[in-house]
Design a protein around this motif. Structure first.
Motif, PDB file in Angstrom:
ATOM      1  N   GLU A 216       9.104  -6.922   2.852  1.00 36.82           N
ATOM      2  CA  GLU A 216       7.648  -6.743   2.776  1.00 36.82           C
ATOM      3  C   GLU A 216       7.125  -7.492   1.557  1.00 36.82           C
ATOM      4  O   GLU A 216       6.863  -6.911   0.510  1.00 36.82           O
ATOM      5  N   GLU A 218       4.374  -8.638   0.947  1.00 36.91           N
ATOM      6  CA  GLU A 218       2.984  -8.352   0.614  1.00 36.91           C
ATOM      7  C   GLU A 218       2.846  -7.111  -0.263  1.00 36.91           C
ATOM      8  O   GLU A 218       1.745  -6.677  -0.571  1.00 36.91           O
ATOM      9  N   LYS A 219       3.967  -6.528  -0.697  1.00 40.60           N
ATOM     10  CA  LYS A 219       3.939  -5.339  -1.538  1.00 40.60           C
ATOM     11  C   LYS A 219       4.418  -5.662  -2.947  1.00 40.60           C
ATOM     12  O   LYS A 219       5.259  -6.528  -3.154  1.00 40.60           O
ATOM     13  N   SER A 229      -0.633  -3.112  -2.401  1.00 40.25           N
ATOM     14  CA  SER A 229      -0.685  -4.051  -1.291  1.00 40.25           C
ATOM     15  C   SER A 229      -2.158  -4.247  -0.926  1.00 40.25           C
ATOM     16  O   SER A 229      -3.037  -3.551  -1.452  1.00 40.25           O
ATOM     17  N   GLU A 230      -2.438  -5.168  -0.031  1.00 39.19           N
ATOM     18  CA  GLU A 230      -3.831  -5.470   0.280  1.00 39.19           C
ATOM     19  C   GLU A 230      -4.570  -4.263   0.843  1.00 39.19           C
ATOM     20  O   GLU A 230      -5.755  -4.062   0.577  1.00 39.19           O
ATOM     21  N   ARG A 254      -8.580  -8.626  -4.360  1.00 40.95           N
ATOM     22  CA  ARG A 254      -7.956  -9.077  -3.116  1.00 40.95           C
ATOM     23  C   ARG A 254      -7.597 -10.572  -3.202  1.00 40.95           C
ATOM     24  O   ARG A 254      -6.525 -10.990  -2.752  1.00 40.95           O
ATOM     25  N   PHE A 257      -4.609 -10.937  -5.485  1.00 40.63           N
ATOM     26  CA  PHE A 257      -3.423 -10.425  -4.790  1.00 40.63           C
ATOM     27  C   PHE A 257      -2.845 -11.489  -3.861  1.00 40.63           C
ATOM     28  O   PHE A 257      -1.651 -11.760  -3.862  1.00 40.63           O
ATOM     29  N   LYS A 258      -3.711 -12.133  -3.072  1.00 45.79           N
ATOM     30  CA  LYS A 258      -3.237 -13.116  -2.100  1.00 45.79           C
ATOM     31  C   LYS A 258      -2.649 -14.353  -2.772  1.00 45.79           C
ATOM     32  O   LYS A 258      -1.704 -14.960  -2.269  1.00 45.79           O
ATOM     33  N   GLY A 262       2.675 -12.895  -3.599  1.00 47.98           N
ATOM     34  CA  GLY A 262       3.694 -13.514  -2.762  1.00 47.98           C
ATOM     35  C   GLY A 262       4.448 -14.628  -3.463  1.00 47.98           C
ATOM     36  O   GLY A 262       5.689 -14.633  -3.502  1.00 47.98           O
TER      37      GLY A 262
END
Length: 372
Positions: A216, A218-219, A229-230, A254, A257-258, A262
């Motif tokens: 995962e 995205e965490k 996460s998002e 957000r 985060f993106k 990652g």
């Protein structure tokens, strides 16, 4: 009467190439390799080709152990399909051995790294119990275990509390490992630890996330028991006491985060730090005091400990891993640390923006740390 043939499909063991009908460690690993790993933990063999890259099936015990270690390190938590007690016990050993607080076997050539391992585990346990115990509805004490504990979505208030706990444990961590640190005046102690906090928090969060959430990407972690996460963004500020522009803050969060989580996790996964390298990196980060407003005594101690850790890394590669040409690996680990100078600067800008949006106030611990 002949026994009916098993309907389980035969598969090839990912470690030795042999045939197996039962998946161990949550993957296609045979029982023989599983038992070999359990009996070989903490040992070091000589690679047959001296490359640590022998092909599957060449009967090199060191490369076999390396492959098993990588599988265990990836954190597969699938249950064994035959459910035998022996395999459950073996899998528990894997999870304990490679948990973020794993102990390093004492070795005379790396006493500082071994000490780091011991104190890091204590710090992990303190952060774990403190974060969970101060929740509005804390879990049952039986659920607060270093190898099996609940992880909750992060929020403004819980992250602020976790950062305070983290800072307290970092001060204890520094004093327990480096005796000279305890003799510094409070100003030098605070400057050293807060500088370390910003780098350590980002590094450890991604390191642990790769173990806890291997599939995962995205965490991430925002505390020892707090994930991000998002889908957490929409409710992150629900417990924030300030009345700022929450919608814009969520948009900024957000976007960050993106663009950051990652790639950062992927960069750490690519290097794939051994636990000893992770611990050595923490020690070097702790003493990144160049450019800080600290006394000459702090600078002198910093240089001495950095030399000690680098010497132990040399001993580790040469004497424990039996690597003759490890310069490129050492350079890779050291160069990776330099990226945290930029990451710390990026975090300062992000937190300043949130303060301008009246989301973070002057007493928010993360903001205060970047504006001392």
């Amino acid at each position: 009467m002949p026994r009916p043939k098993s309907k389980r499909k035969e598969r090839k063991c990912l470690v030795c190439g042999g045939v197996t009908r039962v998946a161990h460690m949550g993957m296609d690993v045979c029982r023989a390799c599983t038992v070999f790993y359990r009996r070989s933990k903490g040992k070091m063999y000589i690679c047959r080709s001296n490359t640590r890259n022998c092909k599957i099936g060449e009967e090199c015990r060191q490369c076999r152990l390396d492959r098993l270690s990588r599988i265990a390190l990836n954190g597969s938590k699938a249950e064994e399909s035959d459910g035998s007690q022996e395999d459950r016990q073996c899998n528990a050993i894997f999870q304990t051995l490679h948990s973020p607080g794993s102990q390093i076997q004492p070795y005379e050539g790396t006493p500082m790294i071994a000490k780091m391992s011991e104190r890091y585990r204590v710090m992990c346990e303190t952060r774990l119990t403190s974060e969970l115990s101060c929740r509005f509805e804390p879990p049952h004490p039986l659920r607060i275990n270093i190898n099996d504990y609940p992880i909750f979505p992060a929020s403004y208030d819980t992250v602020n509390r976790a950062n305070r706990i983290f800072l307290t444990t970092l001060l204890q961590f520094g004093a327990a490992i480096f005796p000279e640190f305890a003799t510094f005046n409070e100003r030098d102690q605070w400057t050293t630890v807060t500088n370390f906090f910003c780098r350590f928090r980002t590094f450890e969060a991604a390191y642990r996330a790769n173990k806890m959430f291997p599939t995962e990407m995205e965490k991430g972690f925002q505390g020892y028991t707090l994930y991000f996460s998002e889908d957490v963004v929409d409710h992150f500020y629900d417990d924030c006491p300030n009345s700022g522009d929450m919608n814009e803050a969520k948009r900024v969060m957000r976007g960050r985060f993106k663009s950051n989580l990652g790639p950062h996790r992927e960069s750490i996964r690519k290097i794939n730090h051994r636990h000893e390298e992770f611990l050595a990196s923490l020690a070097l980060m702790f003493w990144m005091t160049d450019g800080l407003d600290v006394s000459s005594a702090v600078s002198a101690v910093s240089e001495r400990y950095k030399e000690t850790i680098l010497r132990e890394l040399h001993n580790y590669y040469r004497d424990q891993l039996h690597l003759h040409d490890y310069a490129s690996r050492l350079g890779e680990v050291l160069m990776f640390l330099q990226t945290y100078e930029q990451r710390a600067g990026d975090m300062d800008k992000h937190l300043e923006l949130l303060r301008l949006l009246n989301v973070y106030s002057d007493d928010t611990i993360a903001y205060r740390l970047t504006n001392i």
